[in-house]
Design a protein around this motif. Structure first.
Motif, PDB file in Angstrom:
ATOM      1  N   LEU A  36       0.823  -1.206   0.000  1.00 46.92           N
ATOM      2  CA  LEU A  36       0.000   0.000   0.000  1.00 46.92           C
ATOM      3  C   LEU A  36       0.855   1.253   0.000  1.00 46.92           C
ATOM      4  N   SER A  37       0.765   2.002  -1.101  1.00 44.85           N
ATOM      5  CA  SER A  37       1.524   3.258  -1.098  1.00 44.85           C
ATOM      6  C   SER A  37       0.573   4.448  -0.990  1.00 44.85           C
ATOM      7  N   GLU A  38      -0.645   4.282  -1.533  1.00 43.23           N
ATOM      8  CA  GLU A  38      -1.631   5.360  -1.469  1.00 43.23           C
ATOM      9  C   GLU A  38      -2.506   5.151  -0.230  1.00 43.23           C
ATOM     10  N   ARG A  39      -3.571   5.957  -0.165  1.00 50.82           N
ATOM     11  CA  ARG A  39      -4.481   5.793   0.965  1.00 50.82           C
ATOM     12  C   ARG A  39      -5.345   4.538   0.801  1.00 50.82           C
ATOM     13  N   VAL A  40      -5.731   4.243  -0.471  1.00 52.12           N
ATOM     14  CA  VAL A  40      -6.620   3.103  -0.726  1.00 52.12           C
ATOM     15  C   VAL A  40      -6.039   2.240  -1.829  1.00 52.12           C
ATOM     16  N   LEU A  41      -6.102   0.940  -1.651  1.00 51.74           N
ATOM     17  CA  LEU A  41      -5.665   0.002  -2.682  1.00 51.74           C
ATOM     18  C   LEU A  41      -6.778  -1.010  -2.892  1.00 51.74           C
ATOM     19  N   GLU A  42      -7.157  -1.190  -4.160  1.00 54.50           N
ATOM     20  CA  GLU A  42      -8.229  -2.148  -4.436  1.00 54.50           C
ATOM     21  C   GLU A  42      -7.664  -3.464  -4.929  1.00 54.50           C
ATOM     22  N   LEU A  43      -8.283  -4.527  -4.509  1.00 53.61           N
ATOM     23  CA  LEU A  43      -7.872  -5.865  -4.935  1.00 53.61           C
ATOM     24  C   LEU A  43      -9.049  -6.535  -5.621  1.00 53.61           C
ATOM     25  N   GLY A  44      -8.757  -7.354  -6.613  1.00 49.86           N
ATOM     26  CA  GLY A  44      -9.816  -8.141  -7.251  1.00 49.86           C
ATOM     27  C   GLY A  44     -10.736  -7.281  -8.079  1.00 49.86           C
ATOM     28  N   LEU A  45     -11.980  -7.652  -8.094  1.00 50.72           N
ATOM     29  CA  LEU A  45     -12.982  -6.932  -8.882  1.00 50.72           C
ATOM     30  C   LEU A  45     -13.226  -5.567  -8.233  1.00 50.72           C
ATOM     31  N   SER A  46     -12.968  -4.507  -9.005  1.00 51.00           N
ATOM     32  CA  SER A  46     -12.964  -3.168  -8.406  1.00 51.00           C
ATOM     33  C   SER A  46     -14.369  -2.651  -8.069  1.00 51.00           C
ATOM     34  N   PHE A  47     -14.537  -2.282  -6.811  1.00 51.62           N
ATOM     35  CA  PHE A  47     -15.812  -1.703  -6.357  1.00 51.62           C
ATOM     36  C   PHE A  47     -16.082  -0.386  -7.080  1.00 51.62           C
ATOM     37  N   TYR A  48     -15.058   0.474  -7.142  1.00 49.46           N
ATOM     38  CA  TYR A  48     -15.281   1.800  -7.731  1.00 49.46           C
ATOM     39  C   TYR A  48     -15.609   1.687  -9.215  1.00 49.46           C
ATOM     40  N   ALA A  49     -14.952   0.746  -9.916  1.00 49.07           N
ATOM     41  CA  ALA A  49     -15.230   0.581 -11.348  1.00 49.07           C
ATOM     42  C   ALA A  49     -16.635   0.003 -11.559  1.00 49.07           C
ATOM     43  N   VAL A  50     -16.975  -1.023 -10.784  1.00 47.43           N
ATOM     44  CA  VAL A  50     -18.296  -1.647 -10.940  1.00 47.43           C
ATOM     45  C   VAL A  50     -19.394  -0.630 -10.620  1.00 47.43           C
ATOM     46  N   LYS A  51     -19.165   0.148  -9.559  1.00 48.12           N
ATOM     47  CA  LYS A  51     -20.155   1.149  -9.151  1.00 48.12           C
ATOM     48  C   LYS A  51     -20.363   2.189 -10.261  1.00 48.12           C
ATOM     49  N   SER A  52     -19.270   2.662 -10.852  1.00 48.98           N
ATOM     50  CA  SER A  52     -19.468   3.690 -11.888  1.00 48.98           C
ATOM     51  C   SER A  52     -20.045   3.091 -13.159  1.00 48.98           C
ATOM     52  N   ARG A  53     -19.666   1.844 -13.470  1.00 45.94           N
ATOM     53  CA  ARG A  53     -20.273   1.189 -14.647  1.00 45.94           C
ATOM     54  C   ARG A  53     -21.769   1.014 -14.442  1.00 45.94           C
ATOM     55  N   HIS A  54     -22.167   0.632 -13.246  1.00 45.21           N
ATOM     56  CA  HIS A  54     -23.581   0.400 -12.961  1.00 45.21           C
ATOM     57  C   HIS A  54     -24.362   1.712 -13.039  1.00 45.21           C
ATOM     58  N   GLY A  55     -23.784   2.760 -12.422  1.00 42.01           N
ATOM     59  CA  GLY A  55     -24.437   4.076 -12.449  1.00 42.01           C
ATOM     60  C   GLY A  55     -24.603   4.572 -13.879  1.00 42.01           C
ATOM     61  N   ALA A  56     -23.567   4.396 -14.689  1.00 40.68           N
ATOM     62  CA  ALA A  56     -23.612   4.857 -16.083  1.00 40.68           C
ATOM     63  C   ALA A  56     -24.642   4.049 -16.869  1.00 40.68           C
ATOM     64  N   ALA A  57     -24.608   2.725 -16.709  1.00 40.31           N
ATOM     65  CA  ALA A  57     -25.523   1.861 -17.472  1.00 40.31           C
ATOM     66  C   ALA A  57     -26.981   2.189 -17.137  1.00 40.31           C
ATOM     67  N   ARG A  58     -27.224   2.516 -15.860  1.00 37.78           N
ATOM     68  CA  ARG A  58     -28.601   2.884 -15.466  1.00 37.78           C
ATOM     69  C   ARG A  58     -29.062   4.139 -16.182  1.00 37.78           C
ATOM     70  N   ASN A  59     -28.091   4.979 -16.556  1.00 38.01           N
ATOM     71  CA  ASN A  59     -28.429   6.196 -17.305  1.00 38.01           C
ATOM     72  C   ASN A  59     -28.212   6.022 -18.800  1.00 38.01           C
ATOM     73  N   GLY A  60     -28.128   4.791 -19.243  1.00 32.49           N
ATOM     74  CA  GLY A  60     -28.042   4.517 -20.674  1.00 32.49           C
ATOM     75  C   GLY A  60     -26.665   4.732 -21.277  1.00 32.49           C
ATOM     76  N   VAL A  61     -25.634   4.798 -20.441  1.00 35.90           N
ATOM     77  CA  VAL A  61     -24.274   5.031 -20.964  1.00 35.90           C
ATOM     78  C   VAL A  61     -23.412   3.792 -20.714  1.00 35.90           C
ATOM     79  N   LEU A  62     -22.717   3.375 -21.757  1.00 39.17           N
ATOM     80  CA  LEU A  62     -21.811   2.241 -21.608  1.00 39.17           C
ATOM     81  C   LEU A  62     -20.410   2.784 -21.354  1.00 39.17           C
ATOM     82  N   LEU A  63     -19.872   2.471 -20.196  1.00 42.06           N
ATOM     83  CA  LEU A  63     -18.541   3.007 -19.851  1.00 42.06           C
ATOM     84  C   LEU A  63     -17.449   2.165 -20.476  1.00 42.06           C
ATOM     85  N   ARG A  64     -16.553   2.824 -21.149  1.00 39.80           N
ATOM     86  CA  ARG A  64     -15.405   2.112 -21.711  1.00 39.80           C
ATOM     87  C   ARG A  64     -14.139   2.738 -21.156  1.00 39.80           C
TER      88      ARG A  64
END
Ligand code: AKG
Ligand code: FE2
Length: 258
Positions: free
Chosen positions: A70-98
């Motif tokens: 850990l060098s930063e404040r937060v380190l993510e392991l495995g399937l990323s919560f922040y990525a999944v959360k933003s993909r889900h939020g975008a998809a709900r609004n009709g946007v496909l995140l790439r």
């Protein structure tokens, strides 16, 4: 010095479990906006659904490796919560995140592989749906009060990789109060209709040491929790497992947007 009002106990120690009444004497009055905390020591089954253990011997070297990563404040392991959360939020609004953010969620990272022994030991199933969040709290840093996202399964497992003595995770206690865990301890009625109330927040506090593992399920999983400002560095890792039906739904939503 004379107190300005004759204080009258509302809840009083009679209305509190013995251990909590004892804590009353040690009530920690804090400056700033927040109310004093009146916490019981958390233990197995208190609150219901909380289990505590110490890190198995075999996992200790994995834990210290993880701390080193850990060098930063937060380190993510495995399937990323922040990525999944933003993909889900975008998809709900009709946007496909790439792009990089979306891709990060697809494969396990190098760090995730390093954390695998620890994760497997703690809960061997559903490896591909696991998210690990390593957090570093520097003195004065905190984690705001929250309930963990419903996109995760009921079981949450945390490990205190480095403890900050006397500080750490606290779970808010449910009370009949509309404000959640706030409780009126005493009130005073002065002259000319002046009135003063004395509130505290009831909760459960983990007595942390390096390698303490905690598991939140059921009732404890539904409780708001937080890490109040720490006085020395604290490092923790929290493992959570995305619900299979949630990921399926996200897949369908994204497929429709292709
Ligand atoms: O640092 C901790 O132990 C708690 C972390 C937490 O509550 C979370 O990541 O949701
Ligand atoms: Fe949390």
């Amino acid at each position: 010095m004379q107190t300005p009002y004759p204080w009258k106990d509302v809840l009083g120690s009679a209305g509190l479990p013995h251990a909590q009444a004892d804590v009353l004497k040690l009530l920690h009055l804090r400056s700033g906006r927040r109310l004093p905390l009146l916490d019981l020591p958390a233990a197995d089954g208190r609150p219901e659904g909380l289990r505590l253990a110490s890190l198995p011997r075999e996992a200790r070297s994995a834990a210290s490796e993880l701390r080193g990563l850990l060098s930063e404040r937060v380190l993510e392991l495995g399937l990323s919560f922040y990525a999944v959360k933003s993909r889900h939020g975008a998809a709900r609004n009709g946007v496909l995140l790439r792009g990089r953010r979306a891709l990060r969620a697809l494969g396990p990272s190098k760090e995730a592989k390093e954390a695998a022994p620890l994760r497997k030991l703690l809960l061997p199933e559903a490896e591909s749906r696991c998210n690990g969040l390593v957090r570093r709290y520097r003195p004065g840093q905190s984690l705001p009060r929250h309930v963990d996202n419903g996109m995760f399964e009921d079981t949450i497992v945390g490990v205190v990789l480095k403890s900050s003595p006397m500080n750490g995770l606290r779970l808010c206690q449910e009370t009949p109060s509309l404000d959640g865990s706030m409780v009126l301890l005493a009130e005073a009625q002065g002259s000319h209709g002046l009135k003063a109330d004395f509130f505290a927040e009831l909760g459960f506090k983990l007595e942390e040491e390096d390698g303490l593992c905690f598991c939140l399920e059921g009732h404890a999983r539904q409780l708001a929790h937080e890490v109040p400002p720490v006085s020395s560095e604290r490092v923790s890792v929290t493992f959570r497992w995305f619900r299979a039906d949630f990921l399926k739904e996200l897949e369908h939503m994204e497929a429709r947007l292709q």
